[in-house]
Scaffold this motif. Sequence first.
Motif, PDB file in Angstrom:
ATOM      1  N   THR A 246      35.157  38.652  31.507  1.00 49.98           N
ATOM      2  CA  THR A 246      34.241  38.579  32.661  1.00 49.98           C
ATOM      3  C   THR A 246      34.994  38.169  33.924  1.00 49.98           C
ATOM      4  N   SER A 247      36.324  38.373  33.889  1.00 49.20           N
ATOM      5  CA  SER A 247      37.117  38.026  35.081  1.00 49.20           C
ATOM      6  C   SER A 247      37.276  39.223  36.011  1.00 49.20           C
ATOM      7  N   ILE A 248      37.504  38.916  37.293  1.00 51.55           N
ATOM      8  CA  ILE A 248      37.830  39.946  38.282  1.00 51.55           C
ATOM      9  C   ILE A 248      39.087  39.474  38.995  1.00 51.55           C
ATOM     10  N   PHE A 249      40.103  40.313  38.991  1.00 51.42           N
ATOM     11  CA  PHE A 249      41.366  39.895  39.584  1.00 51.42           C
ATOM     12  C   PHE A 249      41.516  40.498  40.977  1.00 51.42           C
ATOM     13  N   ILE A 250      41.816  39.613  41.947  1.00 50.83           N
ATOM     14  CA  ILE A 250      42.026  40.071  43.321  1.00 50.83           C
ATOM     15  C   ILE A 250      43.320  39.460  43.834  1.00 50.83           C
ATOM     16  N   PRO A 251      43.926  40.023  44.893  1.00 54.25           N
ATOM     17  CA  PRO A 251      45.171  39.457  45.420  1.00 54.25           C
ATOM     18  C   PRO A 251      44.942  38.011  45.849  1.00 54.25           C
ATOM     19  N   MET A 252      45.948  37.140  45.559  1.00 57.37           N
ATOM     20  CA  MET A 252      45.854  35.726  45.931  1.00 57.37           C
ATOM     21  C   MET A 252      45.568  35.553  47.411  1.00 57.37           C
ATOM     22  N   SER A 253      46.236  36.388  48.240  1.00 52.31           N
ATOM     23  CA  SER A 253      46.049  36.277  49.691  1.00 52.31           C
ATOM     24  C   SER A 253      44.601  36.551  50.077  1.00 52.31           C
ATOM     25  N   THR A 254      44.013  37.536  49.410  1.00 53.86           N
ATOM     26  CA  THR A 254      42.621  37.886  49.679  1.00 53.86           C
ATOM     27  C   THR A 254      41.685  36.765  49.231  1.00 53.86           C
ATOM     28  N   PHE A 255      42.033  36.166  48.058  1.00 53.59           N
ATOM     29  CA  PHE A 255      41.247  35.057  47.518  1.00 53.59           C
ATOM     30  C   PHE A 255      41.207  33.909  48.520  1.00 53.59           C
ATOM     31  N   GLN A 256      42.415  33.608  49.055  1.00 60.04           N
ATOM     32  CA  GLN A 256      42.515  32.490  49.996  1.00 60.04           C
ATOM     33  C   GLN A 256      41.723  32.771  51.266  1.00 60.04           C
ATOM     34  N   LYS A 257      41.720  34.046  51.649  1.00 66.76           N
ATOM     35  CA  LYS A 257      41.043  34.404  52.909  1.00 66.76           C
ATOM     36  C   LYS A 257      39.521  34.396  52.747  1.00 66.76           C
ATOM     37  N   TYR A 258      39.014  35.054  51.666  1.00 71.05           N
ATOM     38  CA  TYR A 258      37.554  35.233  51.552  1.00 71.05           C
ATOM     39  C   TYR A 258      36.863  34.178  50.703  1.00 71.05           C
ATOM     40  N   ILE A 259      37.582  33.576  49.734  1.00 69.58           N
ATOM     41  CA  ILE A 259      36.869  32.737  48.774  1.00 69.58           C
ATOM     42  C   ILE A 259      37.213  31.261  48.880  1.00 69.58           C
ATOM     43  N   SER A 260      38.496  30.892  48.803  1.00 73.33           N
ATOM     44  CA  SER A 260      38.794  29.454  48.805  1.00 73.33           C
ATOM     45  C   SER A 260      39.008  28.892  50.209  1.00 73.33           C
ATOM     46  N   GLY A 261      39.537  29.714  51.093  1.00 69.70           N
ATOM     47  CA  GLY A 261      39.829  29.233  52.432  1.00 69.70           C
ATOM     48  C   GLY A 261      40.937  28.200  52.450  1.00 69.70           C
ATOM     49  N   SER A 262      41.746  28.127  51.360  1.00 67.93           N
ATOM     50  CA  SER A 262      42.824  27.131  51.271  1.00 67.93           C
ATOM     51  C   SER A 262      44.115  27.842  50.910  1.00 67.93           C
ATOM     52  N   ASP A 263      45.267  27.229  51.254  1.00 72.64           N
ATOM     53  CA  ASP A 263      46.561  27.816  50.932  1.00 72.64           C
ATOM     54  C   ASP A 263      47.056  27.399  49.544  1.00 72.64           C
ATOM     55  N   MET A 264      46.326  26.464  48.937  1.00 66.13           N
ATOM     56  CA  MET A 264      46.796  25.880  47.674  1.00 66.13           C
ATOM     57  C   MET A 264      46.444  26.778  46.475  1.00 66.13           C
TER      58      MET A 264
END
Lengths: 408, 229
Positions: free
Chosen positions: A206-224
Amino acid sequence: MTTFKFTESVKMSVRSIASNKGRSFLTALGVMIGVAAVITLVALGNGTQKSVEQSLESLGSNLLILYSGETKGTSLVRRNTSNIKPSLTEEDLEFLNSLSPALITVSAPESSDSGQIKFGNKNTVGTVIGTNLNYPEVRNFYPIYGSFFSENDLAARKPAAVIGARIYKDLFEDGMDPVGQKIRINGVGFTVTGIMEEKGSSSSDTSIFIPMSTFQKYISGSDMYALINIQASDPDTMRELQTHIENEILRLHKLPNMDAADFYIANQLDLLNTLQGVTSTFTLLLGSIAAISLLVGGIGIMNIMLVAVTERTREIGIRMALGAKSSDILSQFLTEAIILSVGGGLIGIFLGITTAIGANRFGGMASSISINSVFLAFGFSVVTGLFFGGYPAYQASKLDPIEALRYE
Amino acid sequence: MIKIKNISRHYQMGPNTVKAIDDLTLNIAEGEFVSIVGPSGSGKSTLMNIIGCLDSPSSGKYTLAGEEVAGLSRNRLAGIRNKYIGFVFQSFNLLGRESAVENVELPLIYAGIPPKERRVRAMEILKRVELDGREFHQPNELSGGQRQRVAIARALAVNPKILLADEPTGALDTKTGAQIMALFRELQSEGVTLIMVTHDPDVASQAKRIVQVRDGKILVDVPVEEWNR
């Protein structure tokens, strides 16, 4: 004992066993059940151990996971990292990538959050994972259709997504090509690039894999990063590698020691060892229970042989009067006990193997027949016959022929 | 054949020592037919067991066919029994689950004779005691006289020097008993040494020599002609 005497003992024993079939069967039954139980239970224990090891190996091999957070533990199972403050940086990842390929094959950062996924009018819930291109290799988890997101997607923070097998089933009509389709994750549009292979565990599928950079931009908003998956090159030096990485990350995070650390490393070997310890204890326990039943079977043989010696006292007297030596009487009764226990053992082996295979085929239980347990159980049944048949046979051989002839 | 010199056999019965045989001397030559008679408790069974090497004397010498057997180990005695002595019992003592021929083969097994030869010899001996045609019957399918003849065949199987019979006619009717005694006389005429324990005077007088035992000692030892007088 000469071969001649041995053949005679076997003949006499077979005749005596055959003349009392019902009782002989019941006598051998104890050993039969004991041997069958040893083989079946050890097979089930081994099967469990193997299936645990296999599911661990499916996580990837030689895996070290560098986690954010203070909790120490050996869990390799992906936890919900959304409520732990990510503490791992790009600098940490760069350090890991700078290590020699002799130490680390590949590493992949990972952050995750739960997300609402929509396609058309269908929607489902999944775990959105931001990572890089090394992820499939380090976790031994590859796309089965289409492709993983690209270098370009990662560099340009593109909304590209590789979806888990369950997500595909939930959102798309069977057989529909999802590549190029637009799905929405928490309201943001993503283009599907591929489907991951089915792992059979719901957290992976049930996972969806997206680029880390995209994750940071749209979902976490953090660089960590929440965690970094590391594949060690050599399983034998994983422990040393772990210590080396701990020391270096402490230095990068400007921390004095592991007690103050804002990260920890889980080692696949530790988990494997723990689980192997648990399952081999389990196998040993099952084996011991079965061995006890074998022992009880042996006592059954002794009981019946003692009765047989008493019943056949007159026969023993006659044989002695006609010239049978103590050793002849001893070998006659001992051979009888051994034939009963070994016969029981052989039938037990057959029953045990059949049950173990049946439990696997029809009961869906993991079972793996260990040749050692077959030999062990068989050997034990021979020893049972010798040991528990020995005493009654000895009693028989020591009878006084005059007394024995008078016995009514 | 049998040289028994000053043998005694003592049993410990609680605090008392019972002298079943008390300083007894007896010689029996090859080919003799001897009856040992006496009331029960006289020691004749003990004497019989000692002669048959089932028991050992507490003291004294016993030479059987030139071999000193007093004080031999159980295993050596078993070997001597197998080689020199054939037993015939009152209650036949056949193995009930085995056929006549298999019963006759028993002592041959312990003598180490291979199976094929055993069968040939056992069949010949059964023929000798006129049981041909009954070889594969089990004891319970045979009459008392036939059973005793199987037992005699078994005793003869290893060509023993001595045939020891303990009340051989005790379980048989008079007519059958007479047939068995006739067989014994035939065997004696062929050179077998026969020793028979009995308390029946008629049966005892079928022998050539009578030994009367009382209180573990020999009371009378005479040829049958004298005994009958």
